[in-house]
Every structure is written in C-alpha cells, then in structure tokens.
Motif scaffolding. Sequence first.
Motif, PDB file in Angstrom:
ATOM      1  N   SER A   1       0.939  -1.280   0.310  1.00  0.00           N
ATOM      2  CA  SER A   1       0.015  -0.214   0.053  1.00  0.00           C
ATOM      3  C   SER A   1       0.405   1.123  -0.021  1.00  0.00           C
ATOM      4  O   SER A   1       0.353   2.003  -0.306  1.00  0.00           O
ATOM      5  N   ASP A   2       2.265   1.232   0.765  1.00  0.00           N
ATOM      6  CA  ASP A   2       3.045   2.724   0.518  1.00  0.00           C
ATOM      7  C   ASP A   2       3.018   2.996  -0.674  1.00  0.00           C
ATOM      8  O   ASP A   2       4.221   3.847  -1.240  1.00  0.00           O
ATOM      9  N   HIS A   3       3.341   1.758  -1.756  1.00  0.00           N
ATOM     10  CA  HIS A   3       4.034   1.766  -3.132  1.00  0.00           C
ATOM     11  C   HIS A   3       2.695   2.041  -4.367  1.00  0.00           C
ATOM     12  O   HIS A   3       2.914   2.821  -5.502  1.00  0.00           O
TER      13      HIS A   3
ATOM     14  N   PHE B   1       6.057  -2.457  -8.180  1.00  0.00           N
ATOM     15  CA  PHE B   1       7.096  -1.502  -7.401  1.00  0.00           C
ATOM     16  C   PHE B   1       7.181  -2.816  -6.017  1.00  0.00           C
ATOM     17  O   PHE B   1       6.140  -3.699  -5.432  1.00  0.00           O
ATOM     18  N   VAL B   2       8.225  -3.024  -5.550  1.00  0.00           N
ATOM     19  CA  VAL B   2       9.094  -3.776  -4.629  1.00  0.00           C
ATOM     20  C   VAL B   2       9.388  -2.829  -3.510  1.00  0.00           C
ATOM     21  O   VAL B   2      10.078  -2.056  -4.166  1.00  0.00           O
ATOM     22  N   SER B   3      10.079  -3.052  -2.578  1.00  0.00           N
ATOM     23  CA  SER B   3      11.352  -3.268  -1.961  1.00  0.00           C
ATOM     24  C   SER B   3      12.124  -4.165  -1.136  1.00  0.00           C
ATOM     25  O   SER B   3      11.456  -5.037  -0.926  1.00  0.00           O
TER      26      SER B   3
ATOM     27  N   ASN C   1      -4.816  -2.055  -3.176  1.00  0.00           N
ATOM     28  CA  ASN C   1      -3.448  -2.568  -3.109  1.00  0.00           C
ATOM     29  C   ASN C   1      -3.136  -4.028  -3.843  1.00  0.00           C
ATOM     30  O   ASN C   1      -2.252  -4.518  -4.652  1.00  0.00           O
ATOM     31  N   LYS C   2      -4.471  -4.157  -4.678  1.00  0.00           N
ATOM     32  CA  LYS C   2      -4.048  -5.239  -6.057  1.00  0.00           C
ATOM     33  C   LYS C   2      -4.386  -4.554  -7.042  1.00  0.00           C
ATOM     34  O   LYS C   2      -5.049  -3.517  -7.364  1.00  0.00           O
ATOM     35  N   VAL C   3      -3.670  -4.593  -7.907  1.00  0.00           N
ATOM     36  CA  VAL C   3      -3.173  -4.418  -9.534  1.00  0.00           C
ATOM     37  C   VAL C   3      -3.631  -5.136 -10.702  1.00  0.00           C
ATOM     38  O   VAL C   3      -2.692  -6.612 -10.794  1.00  0.00           O
TER      39      VAL C   3
END
Length: 475
Positions: free
Chosen positions: A252-254, A304-306, A283-285
């Motif tokens: 959700s932060d991305h 996008f990931v961290s 949060n679903k694409v």
Amino acid sequence: QETRSDKAELRIAYVLHTATFHMATQVEVFLRDRKTYYLAEIRDVRDAELLVAFVNGFDGREEWVDQSCVRPVPAAFEEDSFAPIVGDVVEMRVQREKEPAGWVEGRVKSVKSTGSFVVSVPAPGGASTVDELVSLSDIRPAAGARRAHYEKTTVPVPKEKREIIAVTASLLGDLCALAGCLAVFLDKAGENIVVVGAKANIARARPLVLQHFSQVESLGALQRDVNSLNSKLEEERVKVERGCRMQFDVDSDHISLVIGKKGANIKKAEAVEGIHRVAVDQNKVTIFADNEDAAWEAREILEFVSAKQPVEPEQVGGIIGRGGKNINEIQKLSGVQRMNVYDDYIEFVGTRNAVDTARSMVQMQARYMDKRAELDVQVNALHEDLRTLGIPTGRGPYRERAAGGESNGNAEHSAGAGEANGAANGDATGPGRRNRRNRRNRKRETDGAAAADDSTPSAASAGGAAEAAVQVAEA
C-alpha cells in the motif's frame, strides 16, 4: 455535408436497427384444419384480418388469418388448485411431427389413481375423437374462443422525441398490457406507435401513449447510458475471455508510485502494445492484455517492491562515495526511486528490475573496494621491502588499514573513500588532518635515524651504504 437534422435521422435509424422492440403481443391462432391453437405474434391489421407470425415453428412464417381465429394468450392459473374431474372441458398440449407445440380442446374421460388423465380430443383432419393418456402438467383449463373484433390505429411520434421513444421501446409492452390491447409497438420507420386491439382498449391506450411521450424524456438519457454500458461490458467480457488477465499485489505504501503523478505511470503501462487497460483497486493491480508477453511488459512498469541489501559496516562510506557520488550513480543508472542507507544494510524502493539492478551494483561496488584494499596492501608491502633494502620510496612505513578499508598511510589511494567513510560515520578526522599527522610521523622517524647516526658508527656506515645503494640505483 451532413446537417444536424441528417445526423439526428441517422441516430434514430441506428437505434431502430439495434433496439429490441415489443413488436407485438403474443396471441394464440386457431388453425381449423388442425383444430389446434398455436402461439403467434401480430404484425399488422387490415379490415377483418390479422398478419401473424408463428412462434417456435412453421419456419417462422407469416400469414394473414381471420380475426375470428385469434384470441389472447390465456392467463396463468393456479396449478395447485387445478383438479379436473370426469366431464370437464380442458385443453391438452399436443406436439405433432414437424409442428410447434399447440393446445387442443377436449374432455376428461377418466382420472387414474396415478394422477394421470384420459382426455378425449378431436383426431387430426377428421370428425372422430381419440383418447390420450396425459399427466396434469400437460393440460390446462379451457380458455374458450373469447374472440373479438380488433382494430388498428397509429399515434404519430413527435420528431424531436423519435430517438428517445426508440430507445425506450421496451416500455410499450407494459403499456400494451395496461390498456388490454393485443399489440403496441413502434413501426419500422420509428415515426408512429401502432396500437392493435378492441375498440375500447384502443381508446384506453391513446392517453397512455401520450403520457409515454411526456415521461420518457428523463428516461431516454438513462436508457442510452444503460445500452452503452451493456455494450461496453460485453466488449470487455470478450476481451477478457479471449485475452490475458494478470493480477498482482503491491504494498500500500507503493500505490502512489504505481499510479504515478496524475496517472502518468498507468498511462505508460497502457501505452504498451496489446494492453487494453490497467485497474488499481486498493493494493491489487489488474492488467488486461491481448497476450501474456504484453501483460508482463506492463507489469515491469507497474510492479514496485522494496528490498534490503546487507553490507559490511566498514564499507558503507565507500559505497556512498565522496559527496554521495557512488550512491547517486547507482540510483541514476539502476532507475530505483529511493535508496536509504543504514549502518549494515541499504534499502531500495523501485520496480523489480530496477531494485535487482541496484542490488547488483552495490555488490559490485563492495567488490571494487575489496580489490582496492587488496592492491593497497600489496603496494604497502612492496614499499616496506624497498625500505628494507635501504631504498627510499617517499612513503612512510606501512600502517594497518583504517576502518572503511582504506590505508591511513597512503593518502593517494585512500582520500576519496576515507573522506566518504568519515562523512558517513560522523568521523571528524578528514584527509588533510591525517596527511599532516603522517608527515609529522615521518619527520620523527627521520630525526630518530639522524640521532642514531651521530651516536653509532655502524649506523653511519649503514647510512653510507644506503646512500651508495641509492646512487647505484639512480645510475
């Protein structure tokens, strides 16, 4: 060039072509040669005849029949309360070869204990009767002829309302039922509403038609929206069934990165050839595409990931570089959105490919530092070997490597990394101060060697030998 009126006529023609009409109320037509009622629809009226089209049989043919042979479809009845007894007149369902199902009138001859009935009905094409064994579901109460004289009238549709009337033509079925008419429909040109029924019912239908003209104004726009959305929904369903649907979760932060400024990143993904659309729900694409290759290409833009990359604490300064040069270069070349440096790890935020690239670049930067440290050790060792032979090298004695992997005694190789490491760890000792300290140390060593020369003859001879060795080396 089309005028505004021409365009309006074209829109009406299109609506008439695509709309579903209540073209006629269903009726039952009695065919005398078969003594049977068949389901049909009224298409037109002339004098004492009706043009009907048979439903579910006779190849959908249309036929002019006498009005006396037509009756409304019998009303529904309570099946639970329907319990015919011997002698009752009923109608029995019949299905002859190459003909649609119909209803023939007969009389109950007997009732079986199993709940079935023996019904005597006219034989096809003859005056005699035949007995048929049927179940309760195949008979209904007799409706009788209920024949009447039907007429036809037309109500002109105002030109400015033709498009709306065409869009809302399905409501004419309700109007027909309320007026008790046989049929109320819009003609093929879309210019008139046709009403078919008994004289009294037609008189009741006329005010209902006029009311319809005044009320459909507000319904027209909504009905157009419904038709348009239904068309779009069907189109999207076909795309989904024939194409590829890919869905993945994003932190959700991305989400703001996924969407981009004013939706720029979504537009970039939708610009990929073969992509129909991209949907973001919490949060679903979800990616809708023609094929899997196109979906993966769009996913590389949107996902996008961290991730974290562990590093040795003493290498953090070298990875950052002088003034952040190294880490800025890594961020620029890899394309990651953010890089956060901590004591023993670096955190990356970006697309999956960008993060993987940045992690590899950090690992490679650490290997460069290890290689520099290895070469620095070799250089210092060689200087020590030369000094052992009495050959001055212009450098002080080898010193243990300082934190951060740089040699404190080698200003030429350690300035950049040492400064970066000092800045990263809050070390107040800069390269200038270390260089001054190294010069003082070398002076003390030189002064000590001179004192030894004055006090010890062997030292003087050793110094002379060293000077001679330097002269030989210079020669």
